[in-house]
Design a protein around this motif. Structure first.
Motif, short mmCIF file in Angstrom:
data_model
loop_
_atom_site.label_atom_id
_atom_site.label_comp_id
_atom_site.label_asym_id
_atom_site.label_seq_id
_atom_site.Cartn_x
_atom_site.Cartn_y
_atom_site.Cartn_z
N PHE B 13 34.80 9.90 72.75
CA PHE B 13 35.01 8.66 73.48
C PHE B 13 33.94 7.71 72.97
O PHE B 13 32.77 7.90 73.29
N VAL B 18 32.95 14.69 72.99
CA VAL B 18 33.06 15.58 74.15
C VAL B 18 33.78 16.89 73.82
O VAL B 18 33.59 17.88 74.50
N PRO B 37 31.51 25.00 83.07
CA PRO B 37 30.88 24.13 84.06
C PRO B 37 31.49 22.73 84.05
O PRO B 37 32.18 22.36 83.11
N SER B 38 31.24 21.98 85.10
CA SER B 38 31.77 20.64 85.23
C SER B 38 31.34 19.77 84.04
O SER B 38 30.19 19.81 83.63
N GLY B 39 32.28 19.04 83.49
CA GLY B 39 31.95 18.13 82.41
C GLY B 39 31.94 18.75 81.03
O GLY B 39 31.58 18.10 80.06
N CYS B 40 32.38 20.01 80.91
CA CYS B 40 32.31 20.67 79.60
C CYS B 40 33.51 20.31 78.73
O CYS B 40 33.57 20.67 77.57
N GLY B 41 34.49 19.62 79.31
CA GLY B 41 35.62 19.16 78.49
C GLY B 41 36.93 19.90 78.71
O GLY B 41 37.86 19.74 77.93
N LYS B 42 37.04 20.68 79.76
CA LYS B 42 38.27 21.44 80.01
C LYS B 42 39.46 20.50 80.20
O LYS B 42 40.49 20.65 79.54
N SER B 43 39.28 19.52 81.09
CA SER B 43 40.39 18.60 81.35
C SER B 43 40.73 17.80 80.11
O SER B 43 41.90 17.59 79.79
N THR B 44 39.70 17.35 79.42
CA THR B 44 39.94 16.57 78.21
C THR B 44 40.76 17.37 77.20
O THR B 44 41.74 16.86 76.64
N1 LIG Z 1 38.00 8.39 79.42
C1 LIG Z 1 36.76 8.83 79.20
N2 LIG Z 1 35.83 8.02 78.64
C2 LIG Z 1 34.59 8.45 78.40
N3 LIG Z 1 34.15 9.69 78.66
C3 LIG Z 1 35.01 10.56 79.20
C4 LIG Z 1 36.35 10.17 79.51
N4 LIG Z 1 36.98 11.24 80.04
C5 LIG Z 1 36.08 12.23 80.08
N5 LIG Z 1 34.89 11.83 79.58
C6 LIG Z 1 33.68 12.65 79.44
O1 LIG Z 1 34.02 13.82 78.76
C7 LIG Z 1 33.34 14.92 79.30
C8 LIG Z 1 34.32 16.01 79.67
O2 LIG Z 1 35.09 15.59 80.75
P1 LIG Z 1 36.21 16.52 81.38
O3 LIG Z 1 36.86 15.75 82.46
O4 LIG Z 1 37.07 17.05 80.31
O5 LIG Z 1 35.34 17.68 82.02
P2 LIG Z 1 35.84 18.95 82.84
O6 LIG Z 1 35.39 20.13 82.10
O7 LIG Z 1 37.29 18.84 83.14
O8 LIG Z 1 34.98 18.78 84.16
P3 LIG Z 1 35.42 19.12 85.65
O9 LIG Z 1 35.29 20.58 85.77
O10 LIG Z 1 34.36 18.39 86.44
O11 LIG Z 1 36.78 18.60 85.88
C9 LIG Z 1 32.54 14.41 80.48
O12 LIG Z 1 31.21 14.29 80.08
C10 LIG Z 1 33.15 13.09 80.78
O13 LIG Z 1 32.16 12.20 81.25
#
Ligand SMILES: Nc1ncnc2c1ncn2[C@@H]1O[C@H](COP(=O)(O)OP(=O)(O)OP(=O)(O)O)[C@@H](O)[C@H]1O
Ligand SMILES: [Mg+2]
Lengths: 270, 357
Positions: B13, B18, B37-44
Motif C-alpha cells: 500500500f 504488507v 497476530p492482528s495486522g499480519c496481513g491475513k485479510s489482505t
Molecule cells: N487499504 C489499506 N491501505 C493501507 N494499509 C492497509 C490497507 N489495508 C490494510 N492495510 C495494512 O496492512 C496490514 C495488514 O492488514 P490486514 O487487515 O490484512 O491484517 P489482518 O491480519 O487481517 O489483521 P486482523 O487480524 O486485525 O484482521 C495492516 O498493517 C494494515 O494497516
C-alpha cells in the motif's frame, strides 16, 4: 429540591416561548387567509369568513394552475437532478481514493462561503450567453451541483460499510451497479432527508428565478406572491392565502418523508 | 473444487509492504486456515485471492488459471465477510439470489438454487425477512447461504464467527465443518481463534508480518513447530520458553536461571557448540508427575478450571512458567512446587528463533 422545580419551570417556559415563536407566524398566516385585508391590518387574529372571497380575488389576479405547475416543474426537476448529481459526487468523494481528493474537497467547501449575490451577475451573463434566459433550465442548472448536498452525502457515505461494496463486487456488480442497486436503496433515509432540503430550497427560491424568469407564463409561486405584495393597495388576505397555498407542497413532502428525514439527519444506515 | 497456487505474492500500500512474498499451495477440497497476530496481513491476502485487492507482484493461480487480473465474480470464489455484509434492503431470498440474478440466471433456476441452499442451512422459515430482522447467527447463515448459491470452487471466510457469542460460535464452527464435508469445496478461512484453527483446518498457515511462518497440519504445528513464533502462537496456554546454555560437554543444556538444572539433549537433536545460548520450549501440558527432570518453583497464582489446574510459578521471582497439573486442587499460592518433565519432550530453539532439530 426547590432548585429542581425552578429549573423545570425555566425549561418549560423557554420551550413554550420557542414554540410560540415558531408557531405563531404560521397561525397568523392561516388565520389571515380567512380574513379581509382591513381586519388583518388592525391585528385581528381569529378565524374570519372571507376565505372564499380571498380565493376568488386570487384567482382573478393570477393563473394559479400555471404558477403551481411552473413551481412544481422547477422544484421536482431540480430535486431529481440535484440528488442524482450531488449524491454521486458525495459517494465518489468518499469511496474512491486519490491524492488530490481532499484538496478538491477543501476548495469546494471554501466556495460555499461565497455569497450568492457575488455570483449572481456572472451567472446571469453565462446564462444569457447560452441563450437560456427565461427558461426553467436556467433556474435549475446552477443549483444541480450543490456543494452542501455533496458534503452531506459524503458524510453519510462514511457509514456505508465497505464490506457491502466488496460483497457486491464478488457478486459481479460493476461500480455503477453497486451505486444504483446497493448504495442507493440502502441509503433511502439519506435521500429522503436530502429530498426535503433540496425541494424546499428550490420551491422557496426567489432571487435567482426573479433574475432569469421574465415573462408571466414562466413565473413561479414565490415571484407571484412577491408581485402581489408590491401592488398599489396590497390585499393581505389574498397574499396570506397564496402564502398558505405555497406552503402546502413542502408541508406534504415533509410529512410524507418525516420519519426518514429524522433518520437521515441522524445519519443511520439501516 | 479448485486448488490454488501462490508464487512470490506481494502487496504494497503505497510504500508500505504488507504481504512480503508468499508461496503457498492449496489442494482441491482442502480446508486451509490463515492465523496470525492482528495486522499480519491475513485479510489482505484473502482479499487478494478474492480479487478485492490488486496483487502488486507474484502469481495467483486458481484451478490452473492465472487469476491476477480477473474480476472477483469470475474467479470461482465466494466470500463470507466478518460483518456478514448482507444487503440491508433485500429479503433473505433476494440476498441469496442476487449474484445469480446478475449473472442472468433464469428465475426458476435461481429459486431452485436458493431453496436448496436454504434447506442445507435450515433458513426456510426466514426467507422473507430483512437482515435487520435476523439474529447474528441467522445473518451469518444467510451470508454463508449467499456464498453457497454461487457454487464456488473456493470459499473464502474472513473471521466469520468473531461477531458471535461463545456458544453460537461453537455451534457455527461445527456447522462449517459439516458444510465442508457436504459441499466438498476448497475453503480458506481467516481467524484469530486457535480453537477454530485447530479444529477446522486440514492445513494451517501461520502468518507473521506479511510472510508465512510455517505451513502444516494442526498437529504438526503443535508438535513440531519450525520456530519460536509458531511454537508460541499455537497452543493455549502458551508454550513456556526458558533461557538455556549448551553445557561444556555439548550433550546437555544448562538452565542458569533455574539453579543450573541440567537437561540432557535428545540423541536426535543436532548438537550446538558448547556455550551456545538456546531457548528451551516446553508446553504447560507436557509437565508430568514422574518426569525425569525437575524445576523447583514457587507458586504465584492458580487457575482452577475444574478438570485441569493451571499453576503459574517462578524460580527466584524469575519468569513465570505455566504448568497444567491434574490433581492439584490442594495447592496454594506461595507454596513451593516441583514441576517435572521428560527431557525428550522439550524443543530447542537457537538465538535466531529457529528450531534446532
Ligand atoms: N487499504 C489499506 N491501505 C493501507 N494499509 C492497509 C490497507 N489495508 C490494510 N492495510 C495494512 O496492512 C496490514 C495488514 O492488514 P490486514 O487487515 O490484512 O491484517 P489482518 O491480519 O487481517 O489483521 P486482523 O487480524 O486485525 O484482521 C495492516 O498493517 C494494515 O494497516
Ligand atoms: Mg483481518
Amino acid at each position: 429540591m426547590n432548585f429542581m422545580i425552578v429549573r423545570r419551570a425555566a425549561v418549560y417556559l423557554s420551550l413554550s416561548i420557542a414554540t410560540f415563536i415558531s408557531i405563531f407566524p404560521f397561525y397568523w398566516m392561516v388565520v389571515g387567509a380567512t380574513n379581509e385585508s382591513r381586519d388583518i391590518v388592525t391585528g385581528k387574529s381569529t378565524i374570519g369568513t372571507n376565505l372564499v372571497a380571498n380565493f376568488q380575488n386570487l384567482l382573478a389576479q393570477v393563473d394559479l394552475a400555471q404558477v403551481f405547475w411552473n413551481s412544481a416543474v422547477v422544484a421536482i426537476a431540480a430535486t431529481v437532478l440535484t440528488l442524482a448529481v450531488s449524491s454521486l459526487a458525495g459517494y465518489g468523494f468518499e469511496i474512491f481514493r486519490s491524492r488530490v481528493r481532499e484538496r478538491i474537497f477543501q476548495i469546494l467547501l471554501l466556495l460555499l462561503s461565497i455569497p450568492f449575490a457575488a455570483l449572481m451577475v456572472p451567472l446571469f451573463v453565462m446564462i444569457s450567453r447560452a441563450h437560456l434566459s427565461n427558461t426553467f433550465t436556467a433556474v435549475i442548472l446552477p443549483t444541480v451541483a450543490s456543494i452542501f448536498i455533496i458534503f452531506y452525502f459524503r458524510q453519510a457515505t462514511k457509514a456505508f460499510p465497505g464490506e457491502l461494496r466488496d460483497a457486491a463486487r464478488v457478486d459481479g456488480l460493476k461500480e455503477w451497479q453497486i451505486f444504483l442497486y446497493v448504495y442507493l436503496p440502502s441509503m433511502r433515509s439519506t435521500y429522503a432527508a436530502a429530498t426535503i432540503i433540496v425541494f424546499m430550497t428550490s420551491w422557496n427560491n426567489y432571487l435567482w428565478p426573479l433574475i432569469v424568469l421574465q415573462t408571466e407564463d414562466k413565473k413561479t409561486i414565490t415571484l407571484v406572491i412577491s408581485s402581489l405584495t408590491s401592488a398599489y393597495t396590497p390585499d393581505f388576505g389574498v397574499i396570506l392565502l397564496s402564502t398558505v397555498l405555497a406552503t402546502l407542497p413542502t408541508l406534504i413532502i415533509f410529512f410524507v418523508l418525516q420519519r426518514q428525514f429524522v433518520q437521515g439527519m441522524l445519519g443511520s444506515v439501516k | 473444487m479448485s486448488g490454488l497456487k501462490l508464487r512470490g505474492v506481494r502487496k504494497s500500500f503505497g510504500s508500505v509492504e504488507v504481504i512480503r512474498g508468499i508461496d503457498l499451495d492449496i489442494e482441491p477440497n482442502e480446508f486451509v486456515v490463515f492465523v496470525g497476530p492482528s495486522g499480519c496481513g491475513k485479510s489482505t491476502l484473502l482479499r487478494m485471492i478474492a480479487g478485492l485487492e490488486g496483487i502488486t507482484e507474484g502469481e495467483l493461480d486458481i484451478g490452473g488459471t492465472r487469476m491476477n487480473d480477473v474480476d472477483p465474480s469470475k474467479r470461482g470464489i465466494a466470500m463470507v465477510f466478518q460483518t456478514y455484509a448482507l444487503y440491508p434492503h433485500m429479503s433473505v431470498r433476494q440476498n441469496m439470489g442476487f449474484a445469480l440474478k446478475f449473472a442472468g440466471v433464469a428465475k426458476d433456476e435461481i429459486d431452485r438454487q436458493v431453496d436448496e441452499a436454504a434447506r442445507i442451512l435450515e433458513l426456510a422459515p426466514l426467507m422473507h425477512r430483512r437482515p435487520g430482522e435476523l439474529s447474528g447467527g441467522q445473518r451469518q447463515r444467510v451470508a454463508i447461504g449467499r456464498a453457497i448459491v454461487r457454487h464456488p470452487e473456493v470459499f473464502l471466510f474472513d473471521e466469520p464467527l468473531s461477531n458471535l457469542d461463545a456458544e453460537l460460535r461453537v455451534h457455527m464452527r461445527i456447522e462449517i465443518a459439516r458444510l465442508h464435508k457436504e459441499l466438498a469445496t476448497t475453503i480458506i478461512y481467516v481467524t484469530h481463534d486457535q480453537v477454530e484453527a485447530m479444529t477446522l483446518a486440514d492445513k494451517i498457515v501461520v502468518m507473521r508480518d506479511g510472510s508465512v511462518a510455517q505451513v502444516g497440519s494442526p498437529l504438526t504445528l503443535y508438535d513440531d513447530p519450525d520456530n519460536l513464533f509458531v511454537a508460541g502462537f499455537i497452543g493455549s496456554p502458551k508454550m513456556n520458553f526458558l533461557k538455556g546454555v549448551v553445557a561444556e560437554s555439548g550433550a546437555d543444556v544448562r538452565l542458569p536461571e533455574y539453579g543450573d538444572q541440567i537437561i540432557p539433549l535428545h540423541d536426535s537433536v543436532a548438537r550446538p557448540a558448547a556455550g551456545t545460548d538456546v531457548t528451551v520450549g516446553i508446553r504447560p501440558e507436557q509437565f508430568e508427575p514422574d518426569g525425569r527432570t525437575k524445576l523447583d518453583l514457587k507458586i504465584e497464582m492458580i487457575e482452577h478450571l475444574g478438570g485441569e489446574t493451571y499453576v503459574y510459578a517462578s524460580h527466584n521471582d524469575g519468569e513465570v512458567i505455566t504448568v497444567a497439573a491434574r490433581d492439584a486442587r490442594a495447592v496454594k499460592p506461595g507454596q513451593n512446587f516441583v514441576a517435572r518433565f521428560n527431557p525428550t519432550s522439550v524443543l530447542l530453539f537457537g538465538t535466531d528463533g529457529n528450531r534446532i532439530r
